[in-house]
Design a protein around this motif. Structure first.
Motif, PDB file in Angstrom:
ATOM      1  N   UNK A  40       0.866  -1.184   0.000  1.00  0.00           N
ATOM      2  CA  UNK A  40       0.000   0.000   0.000  1.00  0.00           C
ATOM      3  C   UNK A  40       0.893   1.222   0.000  1.00  0.00           C
ATOM      4  N   UNK A  41       0.282   2.405  -0.159  1.00  0.00           N
ATOM      5  CA  UNK A  41       1.069   3.636  -0.276  1.00  0.00           C
ATOM      6  C   UNK A  41       1.574   4.141   1.075  1.00  0.00           C
ATOM      7  N   UNK A  66       7.081   0.972   1.147  1.00  0.00           N
ATOM      8  CA  UNK A  66       5.701   0.930   0.632  1.00  0.00           C
ATOM      9  C   UNK A  66       5.716   0.533  -0.841  1.00  0.00           C
ATOM     10  N   UNK A  67       4.953  -0.519  -1.180  1.00  0.00           N
ATOM     11  CA  UNK A  67       4.859  -0.964  -2.579  1.00  0.00           C
ATOM     12  C   UNK A  67       3.382  -0.958  -2.989  1.00  0.00           C
ATOM     13  N   UNK A  68       2.871   0.211  -3.355  1.00  0.00           N
ATOM     14  CA  UNK A  68       1.479   0.264  -3.785  1.00  0.00           C
ATOM     15  C   UNK A  68       1.347  -0.289  -5.200  1.00  0.00           C
ATOM     16  N   UNK A  82       5.310  -3.538  -9.849  1.00  0.00           N
ATOM     17  CA  UNK A  82       6.045  -4.660  -9.260  1.00  0.00           C
ATOM     18  C   UNK A  82       7.549  -4.507  -9.480  1.00  0.00           C
ATOM     19  N   UNK A  83       7.915  -4.076 -10.666  1.00  0.00           N
ATOM     20  CA  UNK A  83       9.341  -3.895 -10.979  1.00  0.00           C
ATOM     21  C   UNK A  83       9.966  -2.875 -10.038  1.00  0.00           C
ATOM     22  N   UNK A  84       9.315  -1.735  -9.926  1.00  0.00           N
ATOM     23  CA  UNK A  84       9.845  -0.668  -9.081  1.00  0.00           C
ATOM     24  C   UNK A  84       9.882  -1.106  -7.620  1.00  0.00           C
ATOM     25  N   UNK A  85       8.802  -1.770  -7.201  1.00  0.00           N
ATOM     26  CA  UNK A  85       8.725  -2.229  -5.818  1.00  0.00           C
ATOM     27  C   UNK A  85       9.813  -3.235  -5.491  1.00  0.00           C
TER      28      UNK A  85
END
Lengths: 243, 243
Positions: A40-41, A66-68, A82-85
């Motif tokens: 979540x953000x 945080x991986x929104x 997903x890549x960025x997270x």
């Protein structure tokens, strides 16, 4: 100079909502990890975080990644999230810190974490899933209703009551006496490219055995053998097991 | 002379096998109950007992009520085992003692306890289900495989890979934006005697709401609403929800 040890990431199921329905393992992992990951953000917007914090208040003092992931059907947008997270989680792991990534319920049941898990495993990270009580079990308990008994099956569908022609993962439980027939059927399906199957016997017990090649399944594996069959078109989010 | 308080029975899921995958609630209930119920002929033969004892060794000092249910397709034989078992549990409850009845995994997923639960609730006993991690979640975690993601569904079948025309319980998750259509469909199915549906929103959270009459479902109930649909022919063991 020796290279720093890579941290480990845990995909932690925090259970359905009642903080007392968290497992002892999840509680320990939340205490031990230095960093908390959330799907979540922000902490405030994350239900899994709120549940985990009621169970283990000290996570309030730990840094959060945080991986929104936006709720959209646009695969490209989801994939980029997903890549960025996973890249940001990887940075933390490279510093040698361990991460507990939170999921409401169980991470393998529609959990955001699984996509990140696959990416980080491919990057060579150590990653472990910590099971939680799925929400539907708590719902059935609340209602006093059996989800399945006898020969009945249980179908879990995301969204609404729709046709059954969508891709499906099958879970075969208690196949004990029929393992020979099941193995034959699944081997044929794998050879035809229609499915991929795995089996685990006596999961979590001292005599656990894991079978990743269904052709090698021990037919005498016994009553507590669970088989997972991913049919064509199923996978982890935007990836697929067989196509 | 005041009548003795009836004891309370808990159907406790002890999780899939790893004693650390027991919930904090199950651990507490096992500590607090004076008597342990098992779905087997003896402690030694009971996998759920072995798991529970590794998690909470002190249950070794508590008396056990054994309720073995023979693995047979003969409904009459099974029914008799349930009748006798629930009668024996009832005797203990009448003495004012509380019972923790053990189930491997989660009690609502093919658990022996559910039949006993229904009978004891009908007798006026207080009974509560304590959710556990189902074995299939631990199996998926062990394998690092997602059971479901995106729009996929998950089908749990006891036994072998067979036709899908058996009676089915459906679990609709995250129906959020589609509750109006789902409610309409389920209302029609209930009126036709084809199914019985229930819903719980935000299960286990402070704002939980339980809906036992699907016609009254709040269509704005939100994302964390889980609907359980028992289709014609499903039920708890030898009972059925609608016929």
């Amino acid at each position: 100079m020796a290279e720093k040890r890579l941290g480990k990431i845990y995909g932690v199921g925090v259970g359905p909502g009642d903080p007392e329905l968290i497992t002892k393992k999840a509680e320990r992992v939340l205490r031990e990890c230095q960093v908390i990951g959330i799907p979540a953000a922000s902490r405030e917007e994350c239900t899994a975080y709120q549940v985990a914090k009621r169970a283990v208040p000290e996570i309030g003092n730990k840094p959060v990644v945080a991986v929104p992931v936006p709720m959209t059907k646009d695969r490209q947008v989801r994939r980029q999230a997903y890549e960025e997270g996973s890249a940001r989680l990887f940075e933390v792991l490279k510093e040698g810190r361990d991460i507990a990534f939170l999921n409401l319920g169980d991470p393998t049941v529609y959990g955001t974490y699984m996509e990140l898990h696959d990416r980080l495993v491919r990057e060579g990270c150590e990653a472990e899933l910590v099971s939680g009580v799925p929400s539907f079990c708590a719902v059935a308990a609340q209602l006093g209703v059996a989800l399945g008994s006898g020969r009945e099956s249980i179908l879990i569908q995301p969204g609404c009551y729709e046709k059954e022609d969508c891709a499906k993962t099958r879970i075969l439980m208690k196949s004990g006496g029929k393992l020979s027939a099941v193995k034959q059927r699944l081997t044929a399906m794998e050879e035809a490219g229609e499915a991929k199957a795995w089996a685990v016997s006596n999961c979590g017990m001292p005599d656990q055995s894991v079978c990743r090649d269904i052709r090698l399944l021990d037919e005498s594996a016994g009553y507590f053998t669970t088989i997972i069959v991913k049919e064509k078109g199923t996978g982890n989010g935007d990836g697929t097991v067989c196509e």
